[in-house]
Design a protein around this motif. Structure first.
Motif, PDB file in Angstrom:
ATOM      1  N   LEU A 218      -3.782  -8.649  -2.597  1.00 45.81           N
ATOM      2  CA  LEU A 218      -5.077  -7.976  -2.633  1.00 45.81           C
ATOM      3  C   LEU A 218      -4.944  -6.485  -2.340  1.00 45.81           C
ATOM      4  O   LEU A 218      -5.704  -5.680  -2.865  1.00 45.81           O
ATOM      5  CB  LEU A 218      -6.041  -8.601  -1.618  1.00 45.81           C
ATOM      6  N   ALA A 219      -3.977  -6.129  -1.521  1.00 47.26           N
ATOM      7  CA  ALA A 219      -3.813  -4.723  -1.159  1.00 47.26           C
ATOM      8  C   ALA A 219      -2.926  -3.966  -2.131  1.00 47.26           C
ATOM      9  O   ALA A 219      -3.163  -2.789  -2.402  1.00 47.26           O
ATOM     10  CB  ALA A 219      -3.232  -4.613   0.257  1.00 47.26           C
ATOM     11  N   ALA A 220      -1.894  -4.627  -2.636  1.00 47.98           N
ATOM     12  CA  ALA A 220      -0.873  -3.889  -3.387  1.00 47.98           C
ATOM     13  C   ALA A 220      -0.367  -4.605  -4.626  1.00 47.98           C
ATOM     14  O   ALA A 220       0.585  -4.141  -5.251  1.00 47.98           O
ATOM     15  CB  ALA A 220       0.316  -3.591  -2.460  1.00 47.98           C
ATOM     16  N   GLY A 221      -0.995  -5.714  -5.002  1.00 46.06           N
ATOM     17  CA  GLY A 221      -0.510  -6.481  -6.137  1.00 46.06           C
ATOM     18  C   GLY A 221      -1.281  -6.216  -7.418  1.00 46.06           C
ATOM     19  O   GLY A 221      -2.224  -5.428  -7.454  1.00 46.06           O
ATOM     20  N   THR A 222      -0.880  -6.892  -8.474  1.00 49.26           N
ATOM     21  CA  THR A 222      -1.571  -6.793  -9.758  1.00 49.26           C
ATOM     22  C   THR A 222      -2.656  -7.857  -9.843  1.00 49.26           C
ATOM     23  O   THR A 222      -2.675  -8.832  -9.071  1.00 49.26           O
ATOM     24  CB  THR A 222      -0.595  -6.998 -10.923  1.00 49.26           C
ATOM     25  N   ASN A 223      -3.544  -7.685 -10.807  1.00 48.51           N
ATOM     26  CA  ASN A 223      -4.575  -8.694 -11.030  1.00 48.51           C
ATOM     27  C   ASN A 223      -3.952 -10.055 -11.330  1.00 48.51           C
ATOM     28  O   ASN A 223      -4.460 -11.090 -10.904  1.00 48.51           O
ATOM     29  CB  ASN A 223      -5.484  -8.270 -12.178  1.00 48.51           C
TER      30      ASN A 223
ATOM     31  N   GLY B  57      11.545  12.971  -3.774  1.00 45.84           N
ATOM     32  CA  GLY B  57      11.842  13.891  -2.691  1.00 45.84           C
ATOM     33  C   GLY B  57      11.045  13.634  -1.441  1.00 45.84           C
ATOM     34  O   GLY B  57      11.526  13.867  -0.325  1.00 45.84           O
ATOM     35  N   LEU B  58       9.798  13.162  -1.604  1.00 48.93           N
ATOM     36  CA  LEU B  58       8.926  12.898  -0.457  1.00 48.93           C
ATOM     37  C   LEU B  58       8.149  11.602  -0.664  1.00 48.93           C
ATOM     38  O   LEU B  58       7.692  11.313  -1.777  1.00 48.93           O
ATOM     39  CB  LEU B  58       7.913  14.029  -0.268  1.00 48.93           C
ATOM     40  N   ALA B  59       7.992  10.843   0.412  1.00 52.05           N
ATOM     41  CA  ALA B  59       7.125   9.672   0.430  1.00 52.05           C
ATOM     42  C   ALA B  59       6.059   9.946   1.494  1.00 52.05           C
ATOM     43  O   ALA B  59       6.367  10.025   2.683  1.00 52.05           O
ATOM     44  CB  ALA B  59       7.906   8.413   0.771  1.00 52.05           C
ATOM     45  N   LEU B  60       4.810  10.122   1.059  1.00 54.25           N
ATOM     46  CA  LEU B  60       3.725  10.511   1.950  1.00 54.25           C
ATOM     47  C   LEU B  60       2.701   9.392   2.057  1.00 54.25           C
ATOM     48  O   LEU B  60       2.127   8.961   1.054  1.00 54.25           O
ATOM     49  CB  LEU B  60       3.044  11.783   1.455  1.00 54.25           C
ATOM     50  N   GLY B  61       2.482   8.897   3.267  1.00 56.86           N
ATOM     51  CA  GLY B  61       1.486   7.864   3.488  1.00 56.86           C
ATOM     52  C   GLY B  61       0.149   8.456   3.875  1.00 56.86           C
ATOM     53  O   GLY B  61       0.087   9.519   4.498  1.00 56.86           O
ATOM     54  N   VAL B  62      -0.937   7.769   3.506  1.00 54.91           N
ATOM     55  CA  VAL B  62      -2.288   8.199   3.882  1.00 54.91           C
ATOM     56  C   VAL B  62      -3.026   7.030   4.536  1.00 54.91           C
ATOM     57  O   VAL B  62      -2.753   5.862   4.240  1.00 54.91           O
ATOM     58  CB  VAL B  62      -3.091   8.716   2.676  1.00 54.91           C
ATOM     59  N   LEU B  63      -3.978   7.369   5.413  1.00 56.80           N
ATOM     60  CA  LEU B  63      -4.660   6.370   6.225  1.00 56.80           C
ATOM     61  C   LEU B  63      -6.035   5.994   5.693  1.00 56.80           C
ATOM     62  O   LEU B  63      -6.861   5.455   6.426  1.00 56.80           O
ATOM     63  CB  LEU B  63      -4.781   6.878   7.662  1.00 56.80           C
ATOM     64  N   THR B  64      -6.288   6.240   4.413  1.00 56.67           N
ATOM     65  CA  THR B  64      -7.582   5.936   3.808  1.00 56.67           C
ATOM     66  C   THR B  64      -7.579   4.596   3.073  1.00 56.67           C
ATOM     67  O   THR B  64      -8.523   4.279   2.355  1.00 56.67           O
ATOM     68  CB  THR B  64      -7.969   7.054   2.820  1.00 56.67           C
ATOM     69  N   GLY B  65      -6.500   3.840   3.270  1.00 59.40           N
ATOM     70  CA  GLY B  65      -6.377   2.557   2.581  1.00 59.40           C
ATOM     71  C   GLY B  65      -6.221   1.407   3.537  1.00 59.40           C
ATOM     72  O   GLY B  65      -6.944   1.295   4.531  1.00 59.40           O
ATOM     73  N   VAL B  66      -5.239   0.556   3.265  1.00 52.40           N
ATOM     74  CA  VAL B  66      -5.124  -0.709   3.993  1.00 52.40           C
ATOM     75  C   VAL B  66      -4.094  -0.681   5.117  1.00 52.40           C
ATOM     76  O   VAL B  66      -4.024  -1.623   5.905  1.00 52.40           O
ATOM     77  CB  VAL B  66      -4.756  -1.844   3.014  1.00 52.40           C
ATOM     78  N   SER B  67      -3.293   0.376   5.226  1.00 53.40           N
ATOM     79  CA  SER B  67      -2.192   0.381   6.186  1.00 53.40           C
ATOM     80  C   SER B  67      -2.486   1.264   7.388  1.00 53.40           C
ATOM     81  O   SER B  67      -2.867   2.429   7.229  1.00 53.40           O
ATOM     82  CB  SER B  67      -0.902   0.877   5.525  1.00 53.40           C
ATOM     83  N   PRO B  68      -2.291   0.745   8.609  1.00 51.65           N
ATOM     84  CA  PRO B  68      -2.415   1.589   9.789  1.00 51.65           C
ATOM     85  C   PRO B  68      -1.213   2.523   9.920  1.00 51.65           C
ATOM     86  O   PRO B  68      -0.181   2.328   9.273  1.00 51.65           O
ATOM     87  CB  PRO B  68      -2.448   0.579  10.943  1.00 51.65           C
ATOM     88  N   ARG B  69      -1.354   3.533  10.750  1.00 49.05           N
ATOM     89  CA  ARG B  69      -0.306   4.529  10.917  1.00 49.05           C
ATOM     90  C   ARG B  69       1.039   3.899  11.290  1.00 49.05           C
ATOM     91  O   ARG B  69       2.082   4.285  10.765  1.00 49.05           O
ATOM     92  CB  ARG B  69      -0.711   5.550  11.987  1.00 49.05           C
TER      93      ARG B  69
END
Length: 235
Positions: free
Chosen positions: A64-69, A201-213
Motif C-alpha cells: 500500500l505504501a510502496a507497491g504497484t496496483n 549521487g544523493l538519496a534524500l528522504g522526506v517526512l510527508t509520506g509514510v516513513s518516520p524519520r
C-alpha cells in the motif's frame, strides 16, 4: 559537502503530495467496495497489505505504501476471493486511484514555484512513481508542471519497479546525465534503495509520506521535512 547535483528525480505520492490526505480515503473506499460493505473484510484487506489498525499508518515497506496496483491486487484477490481476480482488481485500482487527480491531491508545497526555481538553477527534473504512468502525467498536467518536468514514469512504463535501479537509469538516459549527478527524493526506503542500486549521487528522504524519520535515516543521505527544503539544500 554534498555532491554536484544536476538532476532531481522525485517520487510522487508522499513526496510531491501529502500521502495520507491523498491516498487513505481512496484505499478505504476501494476496500469497502471490494468487501461488499463487510467492514471486517475491508479491514483485513487493508491490514494484509500494510495498514496498521492501531496506529492508522502504513508500513513504509508495504504494497500500500510502496507497491504497484498489481501487487496490492494479488494480496486482495487472495483475501477476498470469489469474483475478484487479480486482473479485475488491478483494473479497479487503476480506475479508482485515477480519482486522486480529480479529488485535487494536497501538494506539500507550491510545486510550480519550486520546480521553476530548480529549473532556473539548470537542474533537470523527473517524476518516478509506483502509480501508473497515466496518473503521473495527469499530476504533471493538473499542477501546471508541463515544461518544467523532463521525464515521467510509472510502474507500467517499462523501466521496472522500485527498489530496482531501472527508473533512475531511464531518467539518466532521458536527460543525459550520469547517475552520480542525480538526487533521488522519496518518502520510503524503496526510494532510497532505488537510488543506491542505480548509483545516484544523493538519496534524500522526506517526512510527508509514510516513513518516520528513524526509518528513513537508516537509508538516506539526508532527511528533509519536505521538498520545500530542497532549494536551500541544493543552493
Amino acid at each position: 559537502m554534498l555532491p554536484t547535483v544536476r538532476g532531481v528525480l522525485f517520487d510522487k505520492d508522499g513526496t510531491l503530495f501529502d500521502f495520507n490526505a491523498t491516498w487513505m480515503p481512496l484505499y478505504l473506499e476501494t476496500a469497502d467496495e471490494v468487501a461488499g460493505g463487510d467492514k471486517a473484510l475491508a479491514l483485513r484487506l487493508l491490514v494484509e497489505s500494510g495498514y496498521d489498525e492501531v496506529t492508522r499508518r502504513l508500513d513504509p515497506r508495504s504494497p500500500l505504501a510502496a507497491g504497484t496496483n498489481q501487487q496490492i491486487a494479488e494480496i486482495w484477490a487472495r483475501v477476498a476471493g470469489g469474483e475478484w481476480s487479480v486482473q479485475r482488481l488491478t483494473r479497479r485500482f487503476d480506475a479508482n486511484f485515477a480519482k486522486s487527480m480529480a479529488m485535487r491531491p494536497t501538494p506539500v508545497t507550491d510545486l510550480a514555484v519550486l520546480f521553476g526555481h530548480l529549473k532556473r538553477k539548470g537542474l533537470r527534473i523527473g517524476v518516478a512513481t509506483m502509480d501508473s504512468h497515466a496518473a503521473a502525467r495527469a499530476a504533471v498536467e493538473t499542477f501546471e508542471l508541463v515544461g518544467l518536468v523532463d521525464f515521467v514514469c510509472g510502474y507500467d512504463s517499462g523501466h521496472g519497479h522500485k527498489p530496482g535501479p531501472g527508473m533512475v537509469e531511464a531518467f539518466c538516459r532521458a536527460v543525459e546525465l550520469p547517475a552520480r549527478d542525480v538526487a533521488v527524493v522519496g518518502d520510503t526506503p524503496h526510494d532510497m534503495h532505488m537510488a543506491r542500486a542505480a548509483g545516484a549521487g544523493l538519496a534524500l528522504g522526506v517526512l510527508t509520506g509514510v516513513s518516520p524519520r528513524e526509518v528513513l535515516a537508516d537509508h538516506a543521505d539526508r532527511v528533509l521535512a519536505s521538498i520545500a527544503e530542497l532549494e536551500t539544500l541544493l543552493a
